[in-house]
Design a protein around this motif. Structure first.
Motif, PDB file in Angstrom:
ATOM      1  N   LEU A  34      38.490  67.756  75.005  1.00  0.00           N
ATOM      2  CA  LEU A  34      37.283  67.138  74.440  1.00  0.00           C
ATOM      3  C   LEU A  34      37.420  65.620  74.337  1.00  0.00           C
ATOM      4  N   LYS A  35      38.519  65.150  73.759  1.00  0.00           N
ATOM      5  CA  LYS A  35      38.723  63.706  73.596  1.00  0.00           C
ATOM      6  C   LYS A  35      38.733  62.996  74.948  1.00  0.00           C
ATOM      7  N   ALA A  36      39.519  63.527  75.888  1.00  0.00           N
ATOM      8  CA  ALA A  36      39.654  62.872  77.192  1.00  0.00           C
ATOM      9  C   ALA A  36      38.331  62.845  77.946  1.00  0.00           C
ATOM     10  N   ARG A  37      37.585  63.943  77.890  1.00  0.00           N
ATOM     11  CA  ARG A  37      36.323  64.017  78.623  1.00  0.00           C
ATOM     12  C   ARG A  37      35.268  63.076  78.041  1.00  0.00           C
ATOM     13  N   ILE A  38      35.219  62.960  76.710  1.00  0.00           N
ATOM     14  CA  ILE A  38      34.253  62.032  76.102  1.00  0.00           C
ATOM     15  C   ILE A  38      34.540  60.617  76.570  1.00  0.00           C
ATOM     16  N   LYS A  39      35.809  60.219  76.554  1.00  0.00           N
ATOM     17  CA  LYS A  39      36.165  58.864  76.973  1.00  0.00           C
ATOM     18  C   LYS A  39      35.911  58.662  78.468  1.00  0.00           C
ATOM     19  N   GLU A  40      36.174  59.715  79.244  1.00  0.00           N
ATOM     20  CA  GLU A  40      35.940  59.619  80.685  1.00  0.00           C
ATOM     21  C   GLU A  40      34.455  59.441  80.982  1.00  0.00           C
ATOM     22  N   ILE A  41      33.608  60.198  80.307  1.00  0.00           N
ATOM     23  CA  ILE A  41      32.168  60.150  80.560  1.00  0.00           C
ATOM     24  C   ILE A  41      31.571  58.827  80.101  1.00  0.00           C
ATOM     25  N   THR A  42      31.949  58.391  78.905  1.00  0.00           N
ATOM     26  CA  THR A  42      31.312  57.207  78.312  1.00  0.00           C
ATOM     27  C   THR A  42      31.954  55.900  78.749  1.00  0.00           C
ATOM     28  N   GLY A  43      33.235  55.926  79.084  1.00  0.00           N
ATOM     29  CA  GLY A  43      33.950  54.708  79.439  1.00  0.00           C
ATOM     30  C   GLY A  43      34.461  53.926  78.249  1.00  0.00           C
ATOM     31  N   LYS A  44      33.793  54.062  77.102  1.00  0.00           N
ATOM     32  CA  LYS A  44      34.178  53.293  75.906  1.00  0.00           C
ATOM     33  C   LYS A  44      34.311  54.154  74.661  1.00  0.00           C
ATOM     34  N   GLY A  45      33.828  55.368  74.735  1.00  0.00           N
ATOM     35  CA  GLY A  45      33.790  56.237  73.570  1.00  0.00           C
ATOM     36  C   GLY A  45      32.364  56.500  73.114  1.00  0.00           C
ATOM     37  N   ALA A  46      32.208  57.470  72.233  1.00  0.00           N
ATOM     38  CA  ALA A  46      30.880  57.859  71.746  1.00  0.00           C
ATOM     39  C   ALA A  46      30.376  56.873  70.697  1.00  0.00           C
ATOM     40  N   ASP A  47      29.102  56.552  70.761  1.00  0.00           N
ATOM     41  CA  ASP A  47      28.483  55.718  69.729  1.00  0.00           C
ATOM     42  C   ASP A  47      28.187  56.528  68.470  1.00  0.00           C
ATOM     43  N   VAL A  48      27.758  57.780  68.672  1.00  0.00           N
ATOM     44  CA  VAL A  48      27.417  58.657  67.556  1.00  0.00           C
ATOM     45  C   VAL A  48      27.958  60.052  67.851  1.00  0.00           C
ATOM     46  N   VAL A  49      28.563  60.683  66.849  1.00  0.00           N
ATOM     47  CA  VAL A  49      28.948  62.096  66.927  1.00  0.00           C
ATOM     48  C   VAL A  49      28.227  62.825  65.805  1.00  0.00           C
ATOM     49  N   VAL A  50      27.526  63.910  66.139  1.00  0.00           N
ATOM     50  CA  VAL A  50      26.911  64.775  65.131  1.00  0.00           C
ATOM     51  C   VAL A  50      27.700  66.074  65.113  1.00  0.00           C
ATOM     52  N   ASP A  51      28.250  66.414  63.940  1.00  0.00           N
ATOM     53  CA  ASP A  51      29.166  67.551  63.834  1.00  0.00           C
ATOM     54  C   ASP A  51      28.682  68.581  62.821  1.00  0.00           C
ATOM     55  N   PRO A  52      28.034  69.663  63.295  1.00  0.00           N
ATOM     56  CA  PRO A  52      27.688  70.771  62.406  1.00  0.00           C
ATOM     57  C   PRO A  52      28.723  71.895  62.443  1.00  0.00           C
ATOM     58  N   VAL A  53      29.870  71.661  63.114  1.00  0.00           N
ATOM     59  CA  VAL A  53      30.827  72.730  63.403  1.00  0.00           C
ATOM     60  C   VAL A  53      32.073  72.656  62.541  1.00  0.00           C
ATOM     61  N   GLY A  54      32.701  71.474  62.458  1.00  0.00           N
ATOM     62  CA  GLY A  54      33.962  71.352  61.753  1.00  0.00           C
ATOM     63  C   GLY A  54      35.111  71.922  62.570  1.00  0.00           C
ATOM     64  N   GLY A  55      36.210  72.238  61.902  1.00  0.00           N
ATOM     65  CA  GLY A  55      37.355  72.809  62.603  1.00  0.00           C
ATOM     66  C   GLY A  55      38.117  71.775  63.415  1.00  0.00           C
ATOM     67  N   ALA A  56      38.910  72.268  64.372  1.00  0.00           N
ATOM     68  CA  ALA A  56      39.825  71.420  65.125  1.00  0.00           C
ATOM     69  C   ALA A  56      39.120  70.404  66.012  1.00  0.00           C
ATOM     70  N   TYR A  57      37.888  70.700  66.434  1.00  0.00           N
ATOM     71  CA  TYR A  57      37.213  69.807  67.373  1.00  0.00           C
ATOM     72  C   TYR A  57      36.713  68.524  66.722  1.00  0.00           C
ATOM     73  N   SER A  58      36.596  68.518  65.406  1.00  0.00           N
ATOM     74  CA  SER A  58      36.097  67.321  64.728  1.00  0.00           C
ATOM     75  C   SER A  58      37.017  66.126  64.960  1.00  0.00           C
ATOM     76  N   GLU A  59      38.315  66.318  64.745  1.00  0.00           N
ATOM     77  CA  GLU A  59      39.238  65.197  64.926  1.00  0.00           C
ATOM     78  C   GLU A  59      39.304  64.762  66.378  1.00  0.00           C
ATOM     79  N   GLN A  60      39.263  65.723  67.308  1.00  0.00           N
ATOM     80  CA  GLN A  60      39.276  65.349  68.720  1.00  0.00           C
ATOM     81  C   GLN A  60      38.084  64.463  69.057  1.00  0.00           C
ATOM     82  N   ALA A  61      36.914  64.837  68.556  1.00  0.00           N
ATOM     83  CA  ALA A  61      35.721  64.040  68.819  1.00  0.00           C
ATOM     84  C   ALA A  61      35.814  62.677  68.140  1.00  0.00           C
ATOM     85  N   PHE A  62      36.361  62.657  66.920  1.00  0.00           N
ATOM     86  CA  PHE A  62      36.484  61.383  66.217  1.00  0.00           C
ATOM     87  C   PHE A  62      37.427  60.439  66.952  1.00  0.00           C
TER      88      PHE A  62
END
Length: 324
Positions: A196-224
């Motif tokens: 998740l972390k690597a793909r977000i950076k690959e797609i955006t080039g700079k990282g996400a401007d906004v993350v909306v998280d209704p899920v929690g769990g292990a993926y939250s830190e990866q996205a952050f």
């Protein structure tokens, strides 16, 4: 009237259909004949007594509905019998009638039928305010939506896309990824198959401007960890069950803003934002915005509908047709 009753806290299969007395509109209240009700994840948590607030049993499950006004109580001047309304309550929606404060209701916007109106209020208000009021999204921003195939997730894709943002939908299966692309996501990430972390950076080039998280769990830190400097991380809920513990040094290093959003108290703290959002949401509806409803079930199938939402087996929203 018929109602889906929670007589003991527990799994959705404990919900039973009972005949109960018809409600009556008291002072300041409106009696609504419910035609459709939608299923939200907090309904599962409330039934299991795992929500932030305990609801004593017995009670009628369900929190979001649409229908027509049957009667109004003393002091109500903004609704009359026959008005088409949608609304939310802490319980009571999975039934044929409900009495709620007039402040809990909104007129059904032109362009929504009862099924889509029932599925609209909670998820779209959550999506809109998570993205704008709390996430401060701008046209051109990269927006990552976790749990993007769920009710809040699909609403976030719809709203963010209409506001000119570029959405990356993070989901659990390739089938859900395809559904999110059809709803407007420009990119998708399947949790179990990709980093998740690597793909977000690959797609955006700079990282996400906004993350909306209704899920929690292990993926939250990866996205952050994939957020851009100065990015906004909006915490909406914990559908996965685990509350993440993101190291504060990451917040410091990224100059990030972490904000929590709870729709239940929004009107108390930010009434001006609620009114501004209502006007903008109605404009978006007039331009064709409406929820993605994947399943419709009769009232007797409320336990099944809740079970499917609890198991994250759905895409978009499930609606209960109380007239069937």
């Amino acid at each position: 009237m018929r109602a889906a009753r929670c007589e003991v806290h527990g799994d959705p299969d404990k919900i039973v259909i009972r005949e109960v007395p018809d409600p009556v509109a008291g002072p300041g209240e409106v009696l609504v004949g419910i035609e459709a009700a939608s299923v939200n994840y907090p309904d599962v948590l409330i039934a299991a007594d795992r929500y932030q607030v305990t609801v004593p049993t017995p009670f009628t499950a369900g929190s979001e509905f649409a229908g027509k006004v049957l009667a109004v109580g003393e002091g109500v001047e903004n609704f009359t019998a026959g008005d088409a309304v949608m609304g939310s309550a802490f319980g009571g929606a999975f039934a044929e009638q409900i009495a709620v404060p007039a402040s809990a209701l909104y007129p059904v916007p032109d362009g929504l039928d009862m099924v889509h109106a029932a599925a609209f209020n909670v998820t779209y208000r959550t999506a809109y305010h998570s993205l704008t009021t709390f996430g401060e999204v701008k046209a051109g921003d990269w927006v990552v939506v976790l749990g993007a195939a769920g009710g809040v997730g699909t609403a976030c894709i719809d709203v963010a896309t209409r506001l000119g943002a570029k959405v990356i939908a993070a989901v659990s299966t390739p089938e859900r990824a395809e559904a999110c692309r059809e709803l407007g996501a420009v990119e998708t990430i399947v949790y179990d198959n990709e980093d998740l972390k690597a793909r977000i950076k690959e797609i955006t080039g700079k990282g996400a401007d906004v993350v909306v998280d209704p899920v929690g769990g292990a993926y939250s830190e990866q996205a952050f960890r994939a957020i851009a400097w100065g990015g906004r991380f909006v915490v909406v809920g914990f559908a996965q069950g685990d509350i993440p513990r993101i190291p504060l040094n990451l917040v410091l290093l990224k100059g990030a803003i972490v904000r929590g959003f709870e729709i239940r108290t929004l009107g108390t703290h930010l009434p001006e934002a609620v009114e501004k959002g209502r006007i903008e949401i109605e404009r978006l509806v007039a331009n064709g915005m409406k929820p993605y409803v994947s399943e419709i079930h009769p009232l007797e199938a409320a336990p099944l509908a809740l079970t499917r939402v609890a198991g994250r087996q759905t895409t978009g929203k499930i609606v209960i047709d109380t007239t069937a």
